[in-house]
Design a protein around this motif. Structure first.
Motif, short mmCIF file in Angstrom:
data_model
loop_
_atom_site.label_atom_id
_atom_site.label_comp_id
_atom_site.label_asym_id
_atom_site.label_seq_id
_atom_site.Cartn_x
_atom_site.Cartn_y
_atom_site.Cartn_z
N GLY A 14 0.79 -1.23 0.00
CA GLY A 14 0.00 0.00 0.00
C GLY A 14 0.82 1.27 0.00
O GLY A 14 0.30 2.34 0.29
N ILE A 15 2.10 1.23 -0.33
CA ILE A 15 2.93 2.43 -0.33
C ILE A 15 2.93 3.03 -1.73
O ILE A 15 3.18 2.34 -2.72
CB ILE A 15 4.38 2.10 0.09
CG1 ILE A 15 4.38 1.34 1.43
CG2 ILE A 15 5.20 3.36 0.20
CD1 ILE A 15 3.68 2.06 2.54
N ALA A 16 2.68 4.30 -1.82
CA ALA A 16 2.62 4.97 -3.11
C ALA A 16 3.99 5.00 -3.77
O ALA A 16 5.01 4.91 -3.12
CB ALA A 16 2.09 6.39 -2.93
N ALA A 17 4.01 5.15 -5.07
CA ALA A 17 5.27 5.22 -5.81
C ALA A 17 6.06 6.44 -5.39
O ALA A 17 5.51 7.46 -5.01
CB ALA A 17 4.97 5.28 -7.30
N THR A 18 7.40 6.34 -5.50
CA THR A 18 8.25 7.41 -5.02
C THR A 18 8.36 8.57 -6.01
O THR A 18 8.89 9.61 -5.68
CB THR A 18 9.67 6.87 -4.75
OG1 THR A 18 10.22 6.37 -5.97
CG2 THR A 18 9.63 5.77 -3.72
N SER A 19 7.84 8.40 -7.20
CA SER A 19 8.07 9.41 -8.22
C SER A 19 7.36 10.73 -7.93
O SER A 19 7.75 11.77 -8.43
CB SER A 19 7.61 8.88 -9.58
OG SER A 19 6.23 8.52 -9.52
N ALA A 20 6.31 10.70 -7.08
CA ALA A 20 5.52 11.90 -6.85
C ALA A 20 6.21 12.90 -5.94
O ALA A 20 5.89 14.06 -5.95
CB ALA A 20 4.16 11.52 -6.28
N ALA A 21 7.14 12.44 -5.11
CA ALA A 21 7.83 13.34 -4.18
C ALA A 21 9.20 12.77 -3.88
O ALA A 21 9.37 11.56 -3.79
CB ALA A 21 7.03 13.51 -2.90
N GLN A 22 10.16 13.65 -3.73
CA GLN A 22 11.51 13.20 -3.43
C GLN A 22 12.14 14.14 -2.40
O GLN A 22 11.80 15.31 -2.32
CB GLN A 22 12.38 13.18 -4.70
CG GLN A 22 11.95 12.15 -5.72
CD GLN A 22 12.18 10.73 -5.27
OE1 GLN A 22 13.10 10.45 -4.53
NE2 GLN A 22 11.32 9.82 -5.70
N ALA A 23 13.05 13.59 -1.63
CA ALA A 23 13.82 14.40 -0.69
C ALA A 23 15.25 14.45 -1.20
O ALA A 23 15.82 13.42 -1.58
CB ALA A 23 13.77 13.79 0.71
N GLY A 24 15.84 15.64 -1.23
CA GLY A 24 17.20 15.80 -1.73
C GLY A 24 18.18 16.03 -0.60
O GLY A 24 17.94 16.86 0.28
N GLU A 25 19.29 15.31 -0.64
CA GLU A 25 20.31 15.46 0.40
C GLU A 25 21.17 16.69 0.11
O GLU A 25 21.66 16.86 -1.01
CB GLU A 25 21.17 14.20 0.47
CG GLU A 25 22.14 14.19 1.63
CD GLU A 25 22.82 12.84 1.81
OE1 GLU A 25 24.04 12.83 2.09
OE2 GLU A 25 22.15 11.80 1.65
N ILE A 26 21.37 17.54 1.12
CA ILE A 26 22.17 18.76 0.93
C ILE A 26 23.51 18.72 1.64
O ILE A 26 24.43 19.40 1.24
CB ILE A 26 21.37 20.01 1.34
CG1 ILE A 26 20.82 19.88 2.75
CG2 ILE A 26 20.26 20.28 0.36
CD1 ILE A 26 20.09 21.12 3.25
N TRP A 27 23.62 17.93 2.69
CA TRP A 27 24.92 17.68 3.32
C TRP A 27 24.85 16.45 4.18
O TRP A 27 23.77 15.97 4.50
CB TRP A 27 25.45 18.88 4.10
CG TRP A 27 24.60 19.46 5.21
CD1 TRP A 27 23.92 20.65 5.18
CD2 TRP A 27 24.38 18.93 6.53
NE1 TRP A 27 23.26 20.87 6.36
CE2 TRP A 27 23.54 19.84 7.23
CE3 TRP A 27 24.80 17.79 7.19
CZ2 TRP A 27 23.11 19.63 8.54
CZ3 TRP A 27 24.38 17.56 8.50
CH2 TRP A 27 23.56 18.48 9.16
N ARG A 28 26.04 15.95 4.52
CA ARG A 28 26.14 14.79 5.41
C ARG A 28 27.36 14.97 6.31
O ARG A 28 28.45 15.28 5.84
CB ARG A 28 26.26 13.50 4.60
CG ARG A 28 26.13 12.25 5.47
CD ARG A 28 26.18 10.97 4.67
NE ARG A 28 24.97 10.76 3.87
CZ ARG A 28 24.49 9.56 3.56
NH1 ARG A 28 25.12 8.46 3.99
NH2 ARG A 28 23.40 9.44 2.83
N ALA A 29 27.14 14.81 7.61
CA ALA A 29 28.22 14.92 8.60
C ALA A 29 28.53 13.52 9.13
O ALA A 29 27.63 12.70 9.31
CB ALA A 29 27.81 15.83 9.75
N SER A 30 29.81 13.24 9.37
CA SER A 30 30.22 11.90 9.78
C SER A 30 31.05 11.95 11.07
O SER A 30 31.32 13.01 11.62
CB SER A 30 31.01 11.23 8.67
OG SER A 30 32.16 11.99 8.36
N GLY A 31 31.43 10.76 11.53
CA GLY A 31 32.28 10.66 12.71
C GLY A 31 31.54 10.44 14.02
O GLY A 31 32.14 10.50 15.09
#
Length: 285
Positions: A14-31
């Motif tokens: 029952g999960i809708a397709a992902t094409s209708a909305a997306q989240a974009g990554e702008i940065w990633r912190a590690s450690g």
């Protein structure tokens, strides 16, 4: 969430397709070391990250909090020590509260000092936290189908209901709490006999209401609301879902397994990636 989990296959319907909305990554912190929560301290324009460092249920003294800038730069790697396995957090009255197994740790925001620990009688596995508009603080107990309320540093049982189905994430949204349920029948590897969903708890009546269309679809971890949209993470699959009233949960981003208690500044979403030791920042269209 809660432990480094071997890959688990979940049948999600029952999960809708992902094409209708997306989240974009702008940065990633590690450690980071098993970052469980990325909580926004809006007044000070910074992100507090809880580091479990070991078994999420063991009082080993290894846990600590880190500070991260809003653009992903580490401000202080070890800001507050003296914890065991800190998870979700909330801010009220100049203090930061952090769930820590069966205790709630209290940190003075101005000094960054751990000032007290609140024992929660009967607690099994405290998980996420939130504060309502009046300053009352709430904490979920994932393994007891319970939410506690803390008012003036005194804990009380707020609601205990099987409908909560292993409540993990919690987020105060006006006159209600939004709750992300892990699911029923948790197995040793943290998979479930029945996956969880999204619920609401009325602050006045304490009534628990499953949100239509968002039930039994994933083992949910963190949850936030931005405007009329609810976002929740599924730790086991690394999926970030968006839910709108009247619709069905829609996958908007996917990470490796381990996406945990998310935070927000009202625009961006901050996702702790527990198994990778990272925090990712996302924008959502």
């Amino acid at each position: 969430m809660k432990t480094v989990i071997a890959s688990t296959f979940l049948a999600i319907a029952g999960i809708a397709a992902t094409s209708a909305a997306q989240a974009g990554e702008i940065w990633r912190a590690s450690g980071f070391e098993q970052p469980e929560s990325a909580f926004v301290d809006a007044a000070d324009r910074r992100i507090v990250v809880s580091n479990i460092v070991g078994n999420p249920g063991e009082a080993d003294g290894n846990g600590y909090l880190s500070l991260l800038s809003m653009d992903g730069k580490v401000i202080t790697r070890r800001w507050v020590d003296g914890m065991d396995a800190p998870k979700g957090m909330a801010i009220s009255g100049g203090k930061l509260y952090a769930a820590d197994i069966t205790k709630v740790r209290v940190v003075d925001l101005a000094s960054g000092k751990l000032v007290s620990s609140i024992d929660v009688p009967g607690a099994v596995f405290l998980n996420d936290m939130t504060a309502d508009a009046s300053g009352k603080v709430y904490v979920t107990d994932m393994l007891a189908d319970t939410i506690y309320r803390i008012d003036g540093d005194k804990p009380e049982l707020f609601v205990k209901d099987a409908l909560l189905a292993s409540p993990n994430g919690v987020f105060a949204d006006g006159d209600r709490l939004i709750v992300a349920s892990w699911g029923k029948g948790i197995k040793p590897d943290f998979s479930t006999a029945e996956p969880g969903g999204v619920l609401a708890v009325d602050l006045a009546s304490r009534k628990v209401t499953p949100l239509p269309g968002a039930q039994k679809f994933a083992d949910l971890d963190g949850v936030i609301a931005i405007g009329g949209d609810i976002y929740a993470t599924a730790y086991m699959t690394g999926t970030l879902y968006r839910y709108k009233a009247g619709g069905k949960p829609q996958a908007v981003a996917t990470f490796k397994p381990g996406s945990a208690d998310i935070g927000t500044d009202g625009e961006k979403i901050f996702v702790p990636l527990m198994n990778e030791g990272e925090v990712a920042a996302l924008t959502v269209d």
